[in-house]
Design an enzyme around this catalytic site. Structure first.
Site, mmCIF file in Angstrom:
data_model
loop_
_atom_site.group_PDB
_atom_site.id
_atom_site.type_symbol
_atom_site.label_atom_id
_atom_site.label_comp_id
_atom_site.label_asym_id
_atom_site.label_seq_id
_atom_site.Cartn_x
_atom_site.Cartn_y
_atom_site.Cartn_z
ATOM 1 N N ASP A 154 44.457 60.385 27.409
ATOM 2 C CA ASP A 154 44.614 61.810 27.702
ATOM 3 C C ASP A 154 44.150 62.666 26.527
ATOM 4 O O ASP A 154 43.390 63.628 26.697
ATOM 5 C CB ASP A 154 46.082 62.103 28.030
ATOM 6 C CG ASP A 154 46.224 63.055 29.205
ATOM 7 O OD1 ASP A 154 45.216 63.288 29.897
ATOM 8 O OD2 ASP A 154 47.335 63.566 29.437
ATOM 9 N N ASP A 209 50.651 62.723 35.324
ATOM 10 C CA ASP A 209 51.759 63.230 34.524
ATOM 11 C C ASP A 209 53.103 63.037 35.224
ATOM 12 O O ASP A 209 54.156 63.241 34.616
ATOM 13 C CB ASP A 209 51.550 64.723 34.225
ATOM 14 C CG ASP A 209 50.268 64.963 33.441
ATOM 15 O OD1 ASP A 209 49.917 64.106 32.625
ATOM 16 O OD2 ASP A 209 49.602 65.992 33.685
#
Length: 490
Positions: free
Chosen positions: A345, A405
């Site tokens: 990420d 997420d």
């Protein structure tokens, strides 16, 4: 398309969004707001409607105003004028309108609104407010407000906090908590099946879980990296593959979620037999409903007014089913998965801008649709911004949270819940990890508000959940068992 960071910066400055506030002639007057694009280097709009000066709107969309001979003398005096886009520049139109006495120039566009970035050198004498507006909005204005309309321009500042974040927070925490709880229920049923030899074979036939080992975790992260890079370079083709996969996976996930609920209902269990197999009629109707929901979303996915609701429902079902189905065998695998995906990420958000030609991160480009592609990837929970602003009016932008997420920390929460079931520890790991996830989400929103830019949520969610789980295991002197996992399956 932005080919350099300097050009992107120029367009960002030139393309300012504002609001045209229109008022009809009725009593009480009907009002409505419309999106405009203007250049803040040429024009400074007031932030509120206080002391705003209204002008009568003169609809001249039958002309492009590239010559003063196109308009009768005196028709524009002291009015706000709307004309169509044409071959001449915005500033040439503005100079003609200003010479004819107009006080405001609106340029109607049938195509997508773009930046007003003409070179103003040589047009310093032009002081007329210039704004770009959608042609369809002019048509709507006449239908809703009538032919006698007064207008003014303003640009309210973006709000510091938008309440759509609260909705995103509730959806994310609910999905993670429910997914972890569902995984724990499945684990309890597995333990009962192991204890009862007569039920073991039946249970294993029904079990559809996939267990992640450290090797498969690394392979999974590598696949994610390759897929993201392929999407960046071949987005306009692969986006439709992702949409198709999402429709199929979300329909199956919605079916699994609703079937689990229907299974607890004691009535409506009539069955039909086909090819020596029996199936409940209600499950057939449920399958048709889930497929129909996915098809409706696919057809109307670009309808921003309501399609986001259906996408969020399908997305939540997808995340729940993923969290319940994918099993982490131990805390070691959780640390490897969450750690690698955290690096993934951060790299694709913060590091890739130094590599790409246009200075944009690959993650942000793919999420927004590279090179202005109108199709968006259906891999996010999205909620429309609730605070009134020009940006909300122009683009109906959404607050976004990626499925990753939710799913990635959700797998750790699910492992904590299963460990609670295995050790009969009164849900202490599950509750603590869920609370840590909620704290991580709040921290993400705080940083987002302070930095005014998109954030990789895993940067805050991963440390919160991993540290909290480790502290609980250390405090309860169960770290060795928590790290290696339970061996009851063996």
């Amino acid at each position: 398309t932005c080919w350099s960071s300097e050009l992107c910066d120029l367009l960002q400055v030139a393309a300012d969004e504002g609001i045209l506030h229109a008022s009809g002639s009725g009593v009480p007057p009907v009002t409505k707001d419309y999106c405009i694009i203007y250049n803040s280097n040429w024009l400074s709009l007031p932030k509120t409607l206080d002391n705003a000066t209204f002008r009568t709107l003169e609809n001249l969309t039958s002309t492009v105003l590239c010559s003063s001979a196109e308009v009768p003398s005196g028709l524009m005096k002291d009015k706000a004028v709307v004309v169509m886009r044409g071959n001449c520049t915005f500033l040439e139109k503005a100079r003609i309108a200003q010479s004819l006495g107009a006080k405001m120039l609106l340029i109607a566009s049938k195509s997508r609104l773009s930046a007003i970035s003409d070179n103003k050198t040589g047009f310093e004498d032009v002081t007329l407010p210039i704004a770009l507006i959608r042609y369809n909005d002019i048509v709507d204005m006449q239908l809703v407000l009538g032919n006698e309309v007064n207008v003014t321009l303003y640009s309210p500042p973006l709000p510091e906090f938008d309440y759509s974040m609260v909705v995103i927070f509730l959806i994310a925490v609910f999905t993670v908590a429910l997914g972890g709880y569902w995984s724990g229920v499945a684990e309890l049923e597995n333990l009962k099946a192991v204890a009862s030899p007569g039920e073991r074979e039946t249970r294993w036939k029904k079990e559809e879980n996939v267990t992640f080992t450290p090797v498969t975790v690394i392979l999974f992260v590598v696949i994610c990296c390759v897929m993201l890079v392929l999407l960046y370079f071949f987005y306009k083709w692969l986006v439709y593959v992702i949409i198709s996969v999402f429709c199929l996976a979300s329909a199956m996930s919605l079916y699994n979620c609703l079937a689990a609920l229907i299974g607890e209902i004691p009535f409506g269990q009539c069955r039909i037999t086909c090819s020596n197999k029996t199936i409940e009629v209600r499950l057939i109707f449920l399958a048709i409903f889930c497929i129909a929901a996915a098809v409706v979303w696919a057809v109307f996915r670009n309808e921003d007014r309501w399609a986001w609701i259906l996408q969020d429902i399908l997305g939540v079902a997808f995340c729940l089913n993923f969290i319940k189905t994918l099993k982490m065998p131990n805390f070691k695998s959780c640390v490897i998965l969450l750690g690698l995906l955290l690096l993934y990420d951060v790299f694709f958000v913060f590091i890739t801008p130094f590599i790409t030609k246009n200075g944009a991160s690959i993650m942000v480009e793919v999420a927004a649709g590279p090179f202005g592609n109108s199709e968006k990837l259906p891999v996010v929970i999205r909620v429309p911004r609730l605070e009134h602003s020009a940006s909300t009016l122009c683009d109906l932008p959404f607050s976004l949270l990626g499925f990753g997420d939710i799913i990635v920390p959700g797998l750790l929460v699910a492992y904590c819940r299963r460990f609670d079931v295995q050790t009969r520890s009164s849900s202490i790991y599950y509750i603590s990890c869920t609370i840590a996830y909620a704290v991580g989400m709040v921290l993400t929103f705080i940083v987002l508000a302070l930095m005014k830019m998109g954030q990789p949520a895993l940067l805050y969610l991963v440390p919160c959940t991993l540290i909290t789980s480790s502290l609980i295991a250390w405090r309860r002197k169960e770290m060795k068992k928590f790290w290696k996992g339970s061996n009851y399956q063996v």
